[in-house]
Scaffold this motif. Structure first.
Motif, PDB file in Angstrom:
ATOM      1  N   MET A   1       0.785  -0.928   0.002  1.00 28.76           N
ATOM      2  CA  MET A   1      -0.051  -0.037  -0.088  1.00 28.76           C
ATOM      3  C   MET A   1       0.751   1.166  -0.195  1.00 28.76           C
ATOM      4  N   PHE A   2       0.523   2.196  -0.469  1.00 35.09           N
ATOM      5  CA  PHE A   2       1.158   3.519  -0.570  1.00 35.09           C
ATOM      6  C   PHE A   2       0.623   4.311   0.783  1.00 35.09           C
ATOM      7  N   LEU A   3       1.589   4.648   1.611  1.00 37.25           N
ATOM      8  CA  LEU A   3       1.175   5.233   2.704  1.00 37.25           C
ATOM      9  C   LEU A   3       1.930   6.722   2.845  1.00 37.25           C
ATOM     10  N   HIS A   4       0.935   7.739   3.188  1.00 39.23           N
ATOM     11  CA  HIS A   4       1.606   9.082   2.963  1.00 39.23           C
ATOM     12  C   HIS A   4       2.078   9.456   4.498  1.00 39.23           C
ATOM     13  N   ALA A   5       1.378   9.144   5.525  1.00 38.82           N
ATOM     14  CA  ALA A   5       2.030   9.507   6.967  1.00 38.82           C
ATOM     15  C   ALA A   5       1.030   8.617   8.097  1.00 38.82           C
ATOM     16  N   PHE A   6       1.792   8.444   9.155  1.00 36.35           N
ATOM     17  CA  PHE A   6       1.288   7.838  10.404  1.00 36.35           C
ATOM     18  C   PHE A   6       1.470   8.705  11.515  1.00 36.35           C
ATOM     19  N   VAL A   7      -0.005   8.910  12.002  1.00 37.37           N
ATOM     20  CA  VAL A   7       0.003   9.627  13.399  1.00 37.37           C
ATOM     21  C   VAL A   7      -0.201   8.713  14.442  1.00 37.37           C
ATOM     22  N   PRO A   8       0.493   8.375  15.376  1.00 37.82           N
ATOM     23  CA  PRO A   8       0.359   7.605  16.542  1.00 37.82           C
ATOM     24  C   PRO A   8      -0.668   7.947  17.525  1.00 37.82           C
ATOM     25  N   ALA A   9      -1.183   9.208  17.618  1.00 38.42           N
ATOM     26  CA  ALA A   9      -1.994   9.470  18.714  1.00 38.42           C
ATOM     27  C   ALA A   9      -2.573  11.040  18.297  1.00 38.42           C
ATOM     28  N   SER A  10      -3.803  11.146  17.906  1.00 39.12           N
ATOM     29  CA  SER A  10      -4.527  12.219  17.683  1.00 39.12           C
ATOM     30  C   SER A  10      -5.862  12.258  18.527  1.00 39.12           C
ATOM     31  N   ARG A  11      -6.233  13.509  18.587  1.00 42.04           N
ATOM     32  CA  ARG A  11      -7.634  13.748  19.174  1.00 42.04           C
ATOM     33  C   ARG A  11      -8.692  14.784  18.359  1.00 42.04           C
ATOM     34  N   ALA A  12      -8.079  14.707  17.113  1.00 41.75           N
ATOM     35  CA  ALA A  12      -8.384  15.445  16.094  1.00 41.75           C
ATOM     36  C   ALA A  12      -9.431  14.860  14.982  1.00 41.75           C
ATOM     37  N   ASN A  13      -9.228  13.439  15.180  1.00 44.67           N
ATOM     38  CA  ASN A  13      -9.723  12.735  13.791  1.00 44.67           C
ATOM     39  C   ASN A  13     -10.853  11.817  14.396  1.00 44.67           C
ATOM     40  N   GLY A  14     -11.449  12.173  15.198  1.00 41.09           N
ATOM     41  CA  GLY A  14     -12.593  11.220  15.756  1.00 41.09           C
ATOM     42  C   GLY A  14     -12.755  11.207  17.352  1.00 41.09           C
ATOM     43  N   PRO A  15     -13.708  10.283  18.032  1.00 40.48           N
ATOM     44  CA  PRO A  15     -13.762  10.347  19.301  1.00 40.48           C
ATOM     45  C   PRO A  15     -12.434   9.567  20.019  1.00 40.48           C
ATOM     46  N   GLY A  16     -12.289  10.142  21.119  1.00 42.96           N
ATOM     47  CA  GLY A  16     -11.000   9.725  21.948  1.00 42.96           C
ATOM     48  C   GLY A  16      -9.658   9.959  21.364  1.00 42.96           C
ATOM     49  N   VAL A  17      -8.703   9.115  21.757  1.00 43.66           N
ATOM     50  CA  VAL A  17      -7.165   9.076  21.232  1.00 43.66           C
ATOM     51  C   VAL A  17      -7.164   8.277  20.145  1.00 43.66           C
ATOM     52  N   ARG A  18      -6.932   8.515  18.769  1.00 47.44           N
ATOM     53  CA  ARG A  18      -6.994   7.732  17.546  1.00 47.44           C
ATOM     54  C   ARG A  18      -5.663   7.748  16.898  1.00 47.44           C
ATOM     55  N   ALA A  19      -5.156   6.564  16.472  1.00 45.31           N
ATOM     56  CA  ALA A  19      -3.933   6.578  15.560  1.00 45.31           C
ATOM     57  C   ALA A  19      -4.726   7.063  13.976  1.00 45.31           C
ATOM     58  N   VAL A  20      -3.761   7.724  13.370  1.00 44.65           N
ATOM     59  CA  VAL A  20      -4.486   8.058  11.901  1.00 44.65           C
ATOM     60  C   VAL A  20      -3.419   7.520  10.966  1.00 44.65           C
ATOM     61  N   VAL A  21      -4.023   6.958   9.898  1.00 41.42           N
ATOM     62  CA  VAL A  21      -3.205   6.202   8.777  1.00 41.42           C
ATOM     63  C   VAL A  21      -3.765   7.261   7.678  1.00 41.42           C
ATOM     64  N   TYR A  22      -2.831   7.961   7.050  1.00 40.74           N
ATOM     65  CA  TYR A  22      -2.882   8.471   5.679  1.00 40.74           C
ATOM     66  C   TYR A  22      -2.399   7.637   4.798  1.00 40.74           C
ATOM     67  N   PHE A  23      -3.519   7.470   3.774  1.00 36.77           N
ATOM     68  CA  PHE A  23      -3.126   6.864   2.447  1.00 36.77           C
ATOM     69  C   PHE A  23      -2.611   7.759   1.467  1.00 36.77           C
ATOM     70  N   GLN A  24      -1.714   7.502   0.595  1.00 35.16           N
ATOM     71  CA  GLN A  24      -0.986   8.238  -0.428  1.00 35.16           C
ATOM     72  C   GLN A  24      -2.014   7.949  -1.668  1.00 35.16           C
ATOM     73  N   GLY A  25      -2.367   8.951  -2.624  1.00 35.42           N
ATOM     74  CA  GLY A  25      -3.166   8.858  -3.683  1.00 35.42           C
ATOM     75  C   GLY A  25      -4.371   9.270  -3.499  1.00 35.42           C
ATOM     76  N   CYS A  26      -4.974  10.184  -4.471  1.00 36.75           N
ATOM     77  CA  CYS A  26      -6.394  10.686  -4.701  1.00 36.75           C
ATOM     78  C   CYS A  26      -6.155  11.144  -6.084  1.00 36.75           C
ATOM     79  N   SER A  27      -7.303  10.733  -6.630  1.00 33.13           N
ATOM     80  CA  SER A  27      -7.729  11.238  -8.063  1.00 33.13           C
ATOM     81  C   SER A  27      -8.643  11.956  -7.958  1.00 33.13           C
ATOM     82  N   LEU A  28      -9.393  12.337  -6.977  1.00 34.01           N
ATOM     83  CA  LEU A  28     -10.485  13.356  -6.867  1.00 34.01           C
ATOM     84  C   LEU A  28      -9.929  14.710  -7.020  1.00 34.01           C
ATOM     85  N   LYS A  29      -9.026  14.860  -6.197  1.00 35.76           N
ATOM     86  CA  LYS A  29      -8.268  16.341  -6.231  1.00 35.76           C
ATOM     87  C   LYS A  29      -9.153  17.506  -6.309  1.00 35.76           C
ATOM     88  N   CYS A  30      -9.963  17.738  -5.231  1.00 35.45           N
ATOM     89  CA  CYS A  30     -10.765  18.335  -4.620  1.00 35.45           C
ATOM     90  C   CYS A  30     -10.096  19.623  -4.801  1.00 35.45           C
TER      91      CYS A  30
END
Length: 200
Positions: free
Chosen positions: A1-30
């Motif tokens: 898989m293509f991985l952009h970044a990994f954040v081991p602990a976040s409170r900005a991306n949903g309830p509680g403390v969460r790890a965040v996996v950022y996938f690399q690649g998006c053809s939607l390009k908003c």
């Protein structure tokens, strides 16, 4: 898989403390996407097992409520996403799963999304049905910079927060915040919702 970044602990991306996996690649390009570095389908490659091991290590450092998948566009690597969720379940079965996707629920249900491995229409429908049964929530819909929003986890008015399980209620999702994570290597990752623009 293509991985952009990994954040081991976040409170900005949903309830509680969460790890965040950022996938690399998006053809939607908003237009106005504040993370355009995630659009190209190239960069750091990682195996599903490697990412799952990083999550397991993160959960040992701090108990995690869940994992949120972002990007890029996670559904454009849906096969790897499904494999990753199943691998995480083996070691941390109690975590919740959330996702940010630029696709609408109708598009995903109809299989109208692109995958890196070029799945057939029926395979994409089945992939989404399976993933939907594993996710607890998703923020769905393309980003429209002319329609800013301040609702939890949503950056434009058209986006929807969809709850797929009974684990959470709308009130469990807090206000928009911004976080900056700095790794030991010095690499910084900005995550969250810069409603007033990206900090300079």
């Amino acid at each position: 898989m293509f991985l952009h970044a990994f954040v081991p602990a976040s409170r900005a991306n949903g309830p509680g403390v969460r790890a965040v996996v950022y996938f690399q690649g998006c053809s939607l390009k908003c237009a106005g996407c504040w993370n355009p570095d995630t659009h190209k389908f190239w960069g750091m490659e990682a195996t599903v097992l490697e990412v799952a091991q990083r999550l397991e290590e993160a959960s040992r450092l701090e108990p995690l409520e869940g994992v949120t998948f972002s990007g890029g566009e996670p559904m454009q690597q849906a096969e790897a996403l499904l494999e990753l969720i199943r691998e995480i379940r083996k070691t941390t079965p109690a975590v919740s799963f959330g996702m940010f996707t630029g696709y609408s629920e109708n598009e995903l249900t109809a299989g109208q999304y692109m995958t890196r491995l070029r799945a057939t229409l029926e395979q994409k429908r089945e992939l989404w049905r399976t993933l939907q049964g594993l996710l607890d929530f998703a923020v769905m819909g393309r980003y429209h910079q002319a329609q800013p929003a301040t609702e939890p986890l949503r950056t434009s008015l058209n986006q929807r927060l969809v709850l797929f399980s009974s684990r959470y209620e709308e009130g469990d999702f807090g206000p928009q915040v911004i976080e900056i994570t700095i790794a030991e290597s010095g690499k910084s990752v900005l995550t969250g919702f810069p409603v007033l623009g990206i900090p300079a």
